[in-house]
Each structure stands twice: as C-alpha cells, then as structure tokens.
Design an enzyme around this catalytic site. Sequence first.
Site, PDB file in Angstrom:
ATOM      1  N   PHE A  11       0.833  -1.213   0.000  1.00  0.00           N
ATOM      2  CA  PHE A  11       0.000   0.000   0.000  1.00  0.00           C
ATOM      3  C   PHE A  11       0.873   1.271   0.000  1.00  0.00           C
ATOM      4  O   PHE A  11       0.776   2.106  -0.904  1.00  0.00           O
ATOM      5  CB  PHE A  11      -0.926  -0.088   1.219  1.00  0.00           C
ATOM      6  CG  PHE A  11      -1.528   1.194   1.677  1.00  0.00           C
ATOM      7  CD1 PHE A  11      -2.237   2.002   0.803  1.00  0.00           C
ATOM      8  CD2 PHE A  11      -1.404   1.587   3.004  1.00  0.00           C
ATOM      9  CE1 PHE A  11      -2.811   3.196   1.241  1.00  0.00           C
ATOM     10  CE2 PHE A  11      -1.970   2.765   3.446  1.00  0.00           C
ATOM     11  CZ  PHE A  11      -2.663   3.577   2.567  1.00  0.00           C
ATOM     12  N   ASP A  31       9.576  -6.737  -4.656  1.00  0.00           N
ATOM     13  CA  ASP A  31       8.522  -7.244  -3.769  1.00  0.00           C
ATOM     14  C   ASP A  31       8.447  -8.761  -3.933  1.00  0.00           C
ATOM     15  O   ASP A  31       8.651  -9.272  -5.038  1.00  0.00           O
ATOM     16  CB  ASP A  31       7.162  -6.620  -4.133  1.00  0.00           C
ATOM     17  CG  ASP A  31       6.209  -6.587  -2.953  1.00  0.00           C
ATOM     18  OD1 ASP A  31       5.831  -5.490  -2.515  1.00  0.00           O
ATOM     19  OD2 ASP A  31       5.845  -7.675  -2.444  1.00  0.00           O
ATOM     20  N   ASN A  99      20.537  -7.039   4.288  1.00  0.00           N
ATOM     21  CA  ASN A  99      20.859  -7.142   2.857  1.00  0.00           C
ATOM     22  C   ASN A  99      20.719  -5.788   2.156  1.00  0.00           C
ATOM     23  O   ASN A  99      21.550  -5.412   1.329  1.00  0.00           O
ATOM     24  CB  ASN A  99      19.942  -8.164   2.167  1.00  0.00           C
ATOM     25  CG  ASN A  99      20.301  -9.593   2.524  1.00  0.00           C
ATOM     26  OD1 ASN A  99      21.423  -9.874   2.961  1.00  0.00           O
ATOM     27  ND2 ASN A  99      19.352 -10.505   2.354  1.00  0.00           N
ATOM     28  N   TYR A 145       6.824  -8.405  15.005  1.00  0.00           N
ATOM     29  CA  TYR A 145       6.843  -7.126  14.278  1.00  0.00           C
ATOM     30  C   TYR A 145       7.524  -6.039  15.118  1.00  0.00           C
ATOM     31  O   TYR A 145       8.444  -5.360  14.646  1.00  0.00           O
ATOM     32  CB  TYR A 145       5.415  -6.722  13.930  1.00  0.00           C
ATOM     33  CG  TYR A 145       5.324  -5.523  13.013  1.00  0.00           C
ATOM     34  CD1 TYR A 145       5.617  -5.632  11.659  1.00  0.00           C
ATOM     35  CD2 TYR A 145       4.925  -4.277  13.500  1.00  0.00           C
ATOM     36  CE1 TYR A 145       5.529  -4.536  10.815  1.00  0.00           C
ATOM     37  CE2 TYR A 145       4.832  -3.177  12.660  1.00  0.00           C
ATOM     38  CZ  TYR A 145       5.129  -3.311  11.321  1.00  0.00           C
ATOM     39  OH  TYR A 145       5.035  -2.216  10.470  1.00  0.00           O
ATOM     40  N   LYS A 149      11.166  -4.698  14.146  1.00  0.00           N
ATOM     41  CA  LYS A 149      11.379  -3.315  13.701  1.00  0.00           C
ATOM     42  C   LYS A 149      12.361  -2.582  14.614  1.00  0.00           C
ATOM     43  O   LYS A 149      13.116  -1.719  14.160  1.00  0.00           O
ATOM     44  CB  LYS A 149      10.031  -2.576  13.656  1.00  0.00           C
ATOM     45  CG  LYS A 149       9.139  -3.001  12.484  1.00  0.00           C
ATOM     46  CD  LYS A 149       9.643  -2.444  11.165  1.00  0.00           C
ATOM     47  CE  LYS A 149       8.737  -2.758   9.998  1.00  0.00           C
ATOM     48  NZ  LYS A 149       9.230  -2.194   8.722  1.00  0.00           N
TER      49      LYS A 149
END
Length: 311
Positions: A11, A31, A99, A145, A149
């Site tokens: 999105f 993606d 990466n 998550y 993060k």
Amino acid sequence: MRVVVTGAAGFIGYHLCDRLLRDDHQVIGIDDLSTGQQRNLDALATRDAFTSVKQDISTSVAVDGPVDLIYNMACPASPVDFESKALHILDVCSRGTRNMLELAREKRASFLHASTSECYGDPREHPQKESYWGHVNPIGLRSPYDEGKRFAEALVMTFYRRFEVNTHLVRIFNTYGPRMRSGDGRLLPNLINQAIRGEPLTVYGDGRQTRSFCYVTDLVDGIVRLMAADFHEPVNVGSDEELTILEVAERIIEITESKSEIVFQPLPQDDPVRRRPDLSRAREVLGWAPTIKTSEGFRRTVEYFKTVAVR
Ligand code: UDP
C-alpha cells in the site's frame, strides 16, 4: 535518480513509487508479493521508468548498475500477519534489512528505512516523542513485528555509525487511503467493506482505544522529505488527528450511509490503548505537517473501496 523501493507492491510502497515516478526518477520496485498486490505493480508498470523485480529481500538482493536511493518499505505490516507470518517478518526485519543496508553501502546510496509507531508498543507516554523508548512485550503476539522493527532500527544506526551510510529512519503511524488491501484485516479496510456490504462493523474491545490516521499521500511526502534531510535519528511521520475506534466506526457508517450496526469483539493481545505522534521533530526537521483531514480522506477511501468492490 535511480531509486530502489522494496515493498513496491504494498500500500505505502505503491504510493511512494507513484510519487517518485511523478518526480521523474527511475524506480526499481522489489517485492515478494507475500502481502503486496500484483494490481499495484501492474498500475506502476504502465510507466516506462518503472521496473519490477520479484524477490524476497531476506534471501538475497542484487541490483545491477548504479543506485542513488534505497527506500526499504518491505514487511508484512497488518496485525493479522503478526502471528501467521511471524518468521517471515523476523527474517525481513533482520536479514532483509541487513541485505538492503549492504546494498546501500556497496552502491554508496542513501537509505531510508520504514520503521513504525509499534516501536513504542503500548505506550505509557502520550503523545509519543521519538525520545520515548517504548513499552513493548518482547514475547507477545505482536513481538515479531515490534521487536523486528526495533532490531532493524539498531541495524540501521549501526550502518550509519560504523560505515557512514547516509541512513534515515521514519516511524510511520497509522496510514490509510486508496489501495489498502481489502482482506488486509486492518481497521479501515474491515469497517469500510463491512459498511458497504451491509454487514455488522466489528469493533474490538470497547472501542475506546485510539489511533491517529494519516492520509497516504501526506505520509509519502514526509518520507520523501526525510530522505533529502541531513538527519539520521528517527522521525515520527503520521497524523496527530486522534480518534477512538468507535468514532471511526460511526464516521464510516455516516459516510457510506450504511444501515449496518456495530458489534463488539474481543480485543487482540497487547493492542495499544492510545497512540498519537508528537510531530514537533517532523515540523522542525522536514518542514512537514499532514494536510488532509480524515473528513476528506475517509471519504476518498470509501470511494476507492466502492470501485474495488464492484470489480
Ligand atoms: N480494530 C477493530 N476492528 C477491526 C480491526 C481493527 O476494532 O475490524 C481495532 C484494533 O483492535 C486496533 C485498531 O482498530 O485497536 C487499529 O487496528 P489496525 O489493525 O488497523 O492497526 P494497529 O494500529 O493495531 O496496528
């Protein structure tokens, strides 16, 4: 410039690529389509300056030729993914971010990483300033998550300090708008689709928890400004227009003129009670503030979901 965007089918990734193409950049969108939408890539592919690469950044990344900017936006980001895609999220945040940082170092590219308000967990400070270290359950269902993060922020700061990569960290707060995924599980796609279909609107808990909702083009503008800024610590980008979940449900019923009722369902584990960014840093460093109010943005988003629903 030649720009790499990971998560281009997502999105926010889509809207970022769209903006970069409008600004006349060459864009390489990466993606793995684990949560992104092919329809977003198809829309971007109508422009000659866009190239799409199907790749999971946590396995390997190779980009031929020079790269000036890297926007690292890839990661499943809906709370419904935090359990089912937990390992993938941890891999993308750790190996994937590493990466992309290695690529930035090799290409001498500027780097921006999409971090999140989830770094603040269920915050004890309100509104949340960047200096707040957060209140995160390290072993809860949201932790892949949240901690992923947070780990990624540590990686980014290490590449900045040790290798002098020109890094930037944006902490993104709740964002909404056209091209959110219908089955995404997040609040606005759920409520809008339910209202359009005449189904009950699902409010979790008592609906008194709050979020602050930013329209996606405002968010993208803040992100693009941050990439150009000589600033390396995290910057909150989002809206400070704070609403309760119940207020959002009522607003969606009003806009859609739906006859749906509201039903209450259990609150997910560790669901943050209050969330609103302190935007002082974004104002000072980026000269940025959100411009589109939810009164307008919710309406545009409803219009979008109506067109998707009839397809
Ligand atoms: N929520 C809700 N009904 C839904 C989906 C979400 O009440 O159908 C609530 C959720 O519990 C949270 C808020 O809406 O309090 C925002 O949830 P979302 O999944 O959009 O993102 P979050 O801000 O939690 O990352």
